[in-house]
Scaffold this motif. Structure first.
Motif, mmCIF file in Angstrom:
data_model
loop_
_atom_site.group_PDB
_atom_site.id
_atom_site.type_symbol
_atom_site.label_atom_id
_atom_site.label_comp_id
_atom_site.label_asym_id
_atom_site.label_seq_id
_atom_site.Cartn_x
_atom_site.Cartn_y
_atom_site.Cartn_z
ATOM 1 N N ILE A 86 0.832 -1.133 -0.010
ATOM 2 C CA ILE A 86 0.055 -0.057 -0.054
ATOM 3 C C ILE A 86 0.794 1.176 -0.127
ATOM 4 O O ILE A 86 0.604 2.119 -0.755
ATOM 5 C CB ILE A 86 -0.915 -0.108 1.251
ATOM 6 C CG1 ILE A 86 -1.986 -1.237 0.867
ATOM 7 C CG2 ILE A 86 -1.664 1.156 1.130
ATOM 8 C CD1 ILE A 86 -2.990 -1.249 2.259
ATOM 9 N N CYS A 87 1.964 1.304 0.879
ATOM 10 C CA CYS A 87 2.739 2.358 0.869
ATOM 11 C C CYS A 87 3.701 2.669 -0.404
ATOM 12 O O CYS A 87 4.049 3.963 -0.902
ATOM 13 C CB CYS A 87 3.759 2.166 1.951
ATOM 14 S SG CYS A 87 3.036 2.257 3.577
ATOM 15 N N ALA A 88 4.093 1.465 -1.030
ATOM 16 C CA ALA A 88 5.014 1.594 -2.215
ATOM 17 C C ALA A 88 3.894 1.978 -3.516
ATOM 18 O O ALA A 88 4.496 2.009 -4.704
ATOM 19 C CB ALA A 88 5.773 0.471 -2.305
ATOM 20 N N GLU A 89 2.569 1.600 -3.356
ATOM 21 C CA GLU A 89 1.799 1.822 -4.615
ATOM 22 C C GLU A 89 2.048 3.082 -5.563
ATOM 23 O O GLU A 89 1.928 2.911 -6.711
ATOM 24 C CB GLU A 89 0.341 1.403 -4.341
ATOM 25 C CG GLU A 89 -0.515 1.251 -5.271
ATOM 26 C CD GLU A 89 -2.005 1.004 -4.990
ATOM 27 O OE1 GLU A 89 -2.841 1.401 -5.661
ATOM 28 O OE2 GLU A 89 -2.276 0.580 -3.771
ATOM 29 N N PRO A 90 1.961 4.153 -4.840
ATOM 30 C CA PRO A 90 2.008 5.405 -5.794
ATOM 31 C C PRO A 90 3.385 5.489 -6.503
ATOM 32 O O PRO A 90 4.465 5.251 -5.996
ATOM 33 C CB PRO A 90 2.227 6.637 -5.024
ATOM 34 C CG PRO A 90 1.230 6.046 -3.601
ATOM 35 C CD PRO A 90 1.935 4.680 -3.506
ATOM 36 N N ASP A 91 3.212 5.873 -7.860
ATOM 37 C CA ASP A 91 4.343 5.829 -8.625
ATOM 38 C C ASP A 91 5.592 6.730 -8.252
ATOM 39 O O ASP A 91 6.708 6.245 -8.622
ATOM 40 C CB ASP A 91 4.046 6.290 -10.175
ATOM 41 C CG ASP A 91 3.241 5.163 -11.039
ATOM 42 O OD1 ASP A 91 3.206 4.011 -10.483
ATOM 43 O OD2 ASP A 91 2.394 5.992 -11.634
ATOM 44 N N VAL A 92 5.500 7.546 -7.457
ATOM 45 C CA VAL A 92 6.410 8.382 -7.083
ATOM 46 C C VAL A 92 7.448 8.078 -5.969
ATOM 47 O O VAL A 92 8.387 8.557 -5.660
ATOM 48 C CB VAL A 92 5.916 10.001 -6.638
ATOM 49 C CG1 VAL A 92 5.236 10.605 -7.796
ATOM 50 C CG2 VAL A 92 5.120 9.911 -5.641
ATOM 51 N N VAL A 93 6.851 7.171 -5.223
ATOM 52 C CA VAL A 93 7.501 6.372 -4.158
ATOM 53 C C VAL A 93 8.801 5.770 -4.522
ATOM 54 O O VAL A 93 8.647 4.808 -5.494
ATOM 55 C CB VAL A 93 6.455 5.313 -3.040
ATOM 56 C CG1 VAL A 93 7.718 4.788 -2.255
ATOM 57 C CG2 VAL A 93 5.486 6.220 -2.681
ATOM 58 N N THR A 94 10.075 6.297 -3.985
ATOM 59 C CA THR A 94 11.304 5.440 -4.326
ATOM 60 C C THR A 94 11.603 4.493 -3.436
ATOM 61 O O THR A 94 12.559 3.640 -3.604
ATOM 62 C CB THR A 94 12.456 6.829 -4.342
ATOM 63 O OG1 THR A 94 12.362 7.514 -3.205
ATOM 64 C CG2 THR A 94 11.901 7.584 -5.727
ATOM 65 N N HIS A 95 11.119 4.776 -2.181
ATOM 66 C CA HIS A 95 11.597 3.772 -0.876
ATOM 67 C C HIS A 95 10.475 3.681 0.152
ATOM 68 O O HIS A 95 9.770 4.901 0.345
ATOM 69 C CB HIS A 95 13.010 4.308 -0.314
ATOM 70 C CG HIS A 95 13.225 3.417 0.883
ATOM 71 N ND1 HIS A 95 13.884 2.404 0.760
ATOM 72 C CD2 HIS A 95 13.010 3.737 2.114
ATOM 73 C CE1 HIS A 95 14.103 2.000 2.081
ATOM 74 N NE2 HIS A 95 13.576 2.842 2.990
ATOM 75 N N ALA A 96 10.204 2.424 0.549
ATOM 76 C CA ALA A 96 9.325 2.554 1.577
ATOM 77 C C ALA A 96 9.692 1.607 2.643
ATOM 78 O O ALA A 96 10.416 0.567 2.138
ATOM 79 C CB ALA A 96 7.804 2.353 1.090
ATOM 80 N N GLN A 97 9.510 1.812 4.028
ATOM 81 C CA GLN A 97 9.717 0.719 4.929
ATOM 82 C C GLN A 97 8.680 0.559 6.110
ATOM 83 O O GLN A 97 8.087 1.728 6.320
ATOM 84 C CB GLN A 97 10.760 0.988 5.642
ATOM 85 C CG GLN A 97 11.404 0.101 6.758
ATOM 86 C CD GLN A 97 13.004 0.346 7.276
ATOM 87 O OE1 GLN A 97 13.810 0.475 6.702
ATOM 88 N NE2 GLN A 97 12.987 0.750 8.535
ATOM 89 N N VAL A 98 8.317 -0.680 6.347
ATOM 90 C CA VAL A 98 7.269 -0.818 7.096
ATOM 91 C C VAL A 98 7.694 -1.745 8.314
ATOM 92 O O VAL A 98 8.129 -2.727 7.988
ATOM 93 C CB VAL A 98 5.727 -1.513 6.597
ATOM 94 C CG1 VAL A 98 4.746 -1.937 7.387
ATOM 95 C CG2 VAL A 98 5.309 -0.275 5.509
ATOM 96 N N ARG A 99 7.387 -1.098 9.666
ATOM 97 C CA ARG A 99 7.685 -2.028 10.876
ATOM 98 C C ARG A 99 6.330 -2.344 11.370
ATOM 99 O O ARG A 99 5.576 -1.282 11.637
ATOM 100 C CB ARG A 99 8.528 -1.647 11.566
ATOM 101 C CG ARG A 99 8.646 -2.373 13.015
ATOM 102 C CD ARG A 99 9.518 -1.687 13.909
ATOM 103 N NE ARG A 99 9.268 -2.032 15.458
ATOM 104 C CZ ARG A 99 10.064 -1.530 16.365
ATOM 105 N NH1 ARG A 99 11.166 -0.800 16.322
ATOM 106 N NH2 ARG A 99 9.909 -1.914 17.570
ATOM 107 N N ILE A 100 5.857 -3.574 11.686
ATOM 108 C CA ILE A 100 4.759 -3.799 12.509
ATOM 109 C C ILE A 100 5.130 -4.630 13.785
ATOM 110 O O ILE A 100 5.601 -5.574 13.710
ATOM 111 C CB ILE A 100 3.577 -4.436 11.660
ATOM 112 C CG1 ILE A 100 3.112 -3.615 10.502
ATOM 113 C CG2 ILE A 100 2.179 -4.722 12.601
ATOM 114 C CD1 ILE A 100 2.271 -4.305 9.674
#
Length: 121
Positions: A86-100
């Motif tokens: 979900i976080c990485a879905e937009p085309d402009v996103v170059t990096h995403a990190q998720v911690r749960i």
């Protein structure tokens, strides 16, 4: 001024979901704590206060909330992977990190957490 990446951080988003595969974990929702970091390039539109040029982090957060609270997950890995997508879905996103974090998952620990990250190639 040279432009760089903007970094949006969603900190300690506290939600409840069905997470786990033990019978007692399938019967009632448990707390999870989500931390996400999303990078995207700043552009002139953002710096001149044009709302449409910025990443819609409120929309991303609403998608995360709906997916987590309406979902059922056997593994923490699956949940983290879904939120990362979900976080990485937009085309402009170059990096995403998720911690749960899954609080109280282990008897003598505050929580168990899992982190995954995405880098645009």
């Amino acid at each position: 001024m040279p432009f760089s990446n903007a970094i949006i951080k969603i900190t300690n988003l506290r939600l409840r979901t069905f997470i786990g595969f033990n019978p007692e974990e399938r019967e009632k929702k448990q707390d999870v704590v989500i931390n996400a970091e999303i990078h995207y390039p700043v552009n002139r539109g953002c710096l001149t206060d044009q709302v449409d040029a910025a990443l819609d982090y409120k929309g991303i957060t609403k998608q995360i909330i709906a997916h987590v609270e309406d979902g059922q997950f056997l593994l923490l890995e699956k949940l983290v992977s879904d939120v990362l997508n979900i976080c990485a879905e937009p085309d402009v996103v170059t990096h995403a990190q998720v911690r749960i974090d899954k609080p109280h998952a282990l008897r003598f620990a505050d929580s168990v957490s899992l982190t995954l990250h995405y880098d645009k190639c």
